[in-house]
Design an enzyme around this catalytic site. Structure first.
Site, PDB file in Angstrom:
ATOM      1  CE  LYS A  37      -0.408  -0.330   5.015  1.00 32.32           C
ATOM      2  NZ  LYS A  37      -1.301  -0.331   6.181  1.00 32.32           N
ATOM      3  CE1 TYR A 244      12.312  31.607   4.857  1.00 34.84           C
ATOM      4  CE2 TYR A 244      12.414  29.244   4.427  1.00 34.84           C
ATOM      5  CZ  TYR A 244      12.033  30.523   4.049  1.00 34.84           C
ATOM      6  OH  TYR A 244      11.370  30.704   2.858  1.00 34.84           O
ATOM      7  CG  MET A 292       8.242  23.314   0.618  1.00 37.37           C
ATOM      8  SD  MET A 292       6.925  24.321  -0.080  1.00 37.37           S
ATOM      9  CE  MET A 292       6.095  24.889   1.404  1.00 37.37           C
TER      10      MET A 292
END
Length: 345
Positions: A37, A244, A292
């Site tokens: 799965k 950041y 990200m």
């Protein structure tokens, strides 16, 4: 998938097959299946099924009918763990996969439609999916072409009294349903011993390199190795920060490479200031905040690395899980479609 992607998962076919064979040996006389799965736990379900079928695996498990459709014709035997919602019936009746019926309503729906071979999930204590043991022996299952009665362990990765309770509840159903086979154990359930194996075991995470209990550690091998490309190399002056929130500052002039990988690619913020990359045996520490799409590494030790070069990401699965505080399941299944997937042959 884009073979020119700056991100690559190198996948070890031999390790995958070795893991399945080791689990098969541990399972004794029980057949050893495979959970594929979530796109083969992020590795690519089609490629996993092909390799494990060649190795001798015959029973495969997915979660949804969309996953089953992508494996049509590839798996010798395929079961859909979420059963049949009303909206699934057309696809299920036309599919070569079997539903794992999970509720009395699903059982009746399948009977009323004249459905063919199926499996049934019985809840022995996890309180997630499954009919009750009482329903299983009530006559509800009469008339089904029932291949496998299935249950699922809640605490197989722990030394928990629940394991024995669930096993006893499941064993009490032997011979009392139309099922041809019984299946209880997942990866860690296999390690609990032969009393948990019944007729069929259903490993998942251990196939892909996750050894959640000590008994699996000697036999389970790493399958996945992420690689990322350098987008830019730069010199950061002493006192300057990277990334950041400026959580890393250079104590001296420092060589830095910016990698095309971030938390959108399953390389999470937990690796900020603590992860690493490797290149020809050199450790290249992650510096600053993982963002990200980008991650910075220190490359003073690799003066030859330049834009366009690739490095291996430190991703020994169980170590990465401990370091990040995330489960190996999360780490593997979060690796998305930005990666090209390259299997060794």
């Amino acid at each position: 998938m884009n073979a020119n992607s700056p991100l690559c998962l190198r996948l070890d076919s031999e390790a995958l097959v070795s893991n399945w064979r080791a689990l098969d040996r541990m399972s004794g006389s029980a057949a050893c299946g495979a959970a594929v799965k979530a796109d083969g736990y992020g590795l690519g379900a089609e490629a996993v099924v092909r390799r494990l079928t060649e190795a001798g695996c015959r029973d495969f498990f997915v979660a949804t009918w969309a996953e089953a459709e992508r494996l049509r014709g590839l798996a010798p035997s395929l079961s859909v763990l979420h059963g049949v919602r009303a909206g699934d019936m057309a696809a299920a009746l036309e599919s070569d996969a079997r539903p794992v019926l999970c509720t009395p309503e699903q059982v009746l729906r399948w009977k009323d439609a004249g459905g063919g071979p199926c499996d049934v999930m019985v809840d022995t204590g996890m309180n997630r999916l499954g009919i009750s043991p009482e329903d299983a022996v009530s006559g509800l299952l009469d008339g089904l072409a029932l291949e496998t009665l299935i249950s699922h362990l809640a605490c197989a990765d722990e030394d928990s009294p629940m394991n024995a309770v669930q096993r006893a509840r499941f064993a009490a159903l032997a011979g009392r349903t139309p099922a041809r086979r019984m299946s209880l154990a997942n990866s860690c359930g296999i390690a609990l011993g032969s009393g948990f194996h019944f007729d069929l075991v259903r490993p998942g995470i251990a196939l892909y390199g996750g050894a959640l209990v000590p008994a699996l550690a000697p036999v389970v091998r790493q399958v996945v190795q992420p690689r990322a490309e350098i987008l830019q190399r730069r010199r950061v002056a002493a006192g300057e920060s990277v990334g950041y929130n400026a959580i890393w500052r250079a104590e001296a002039d420092t060589e830095v490479a910016i990698l095309n990988i971030g938390y959108a690619d399953g390389y999470f913020r937990a690796f900020s200031n603590s992860g690493a990359a490797f290149e020809h045996g050199r450790t290249l520490p992650v510096i600053g905040r993982v963002s990200m799409d980008l991650t910075a590494i220190r490359v003073d030790a690799a003066p030859h690395l330049a834009e366009g070069d690739r490095v291996d990401i430190d991703f020994a699965l169980m170590d990465a899980a401990r370091q990040s505080g995330m489960s190996p399941y999360e780490l593997l299944t979060a690796m998305g479609q930005r990666y090209s997937r390259q299997w060794s042959e």
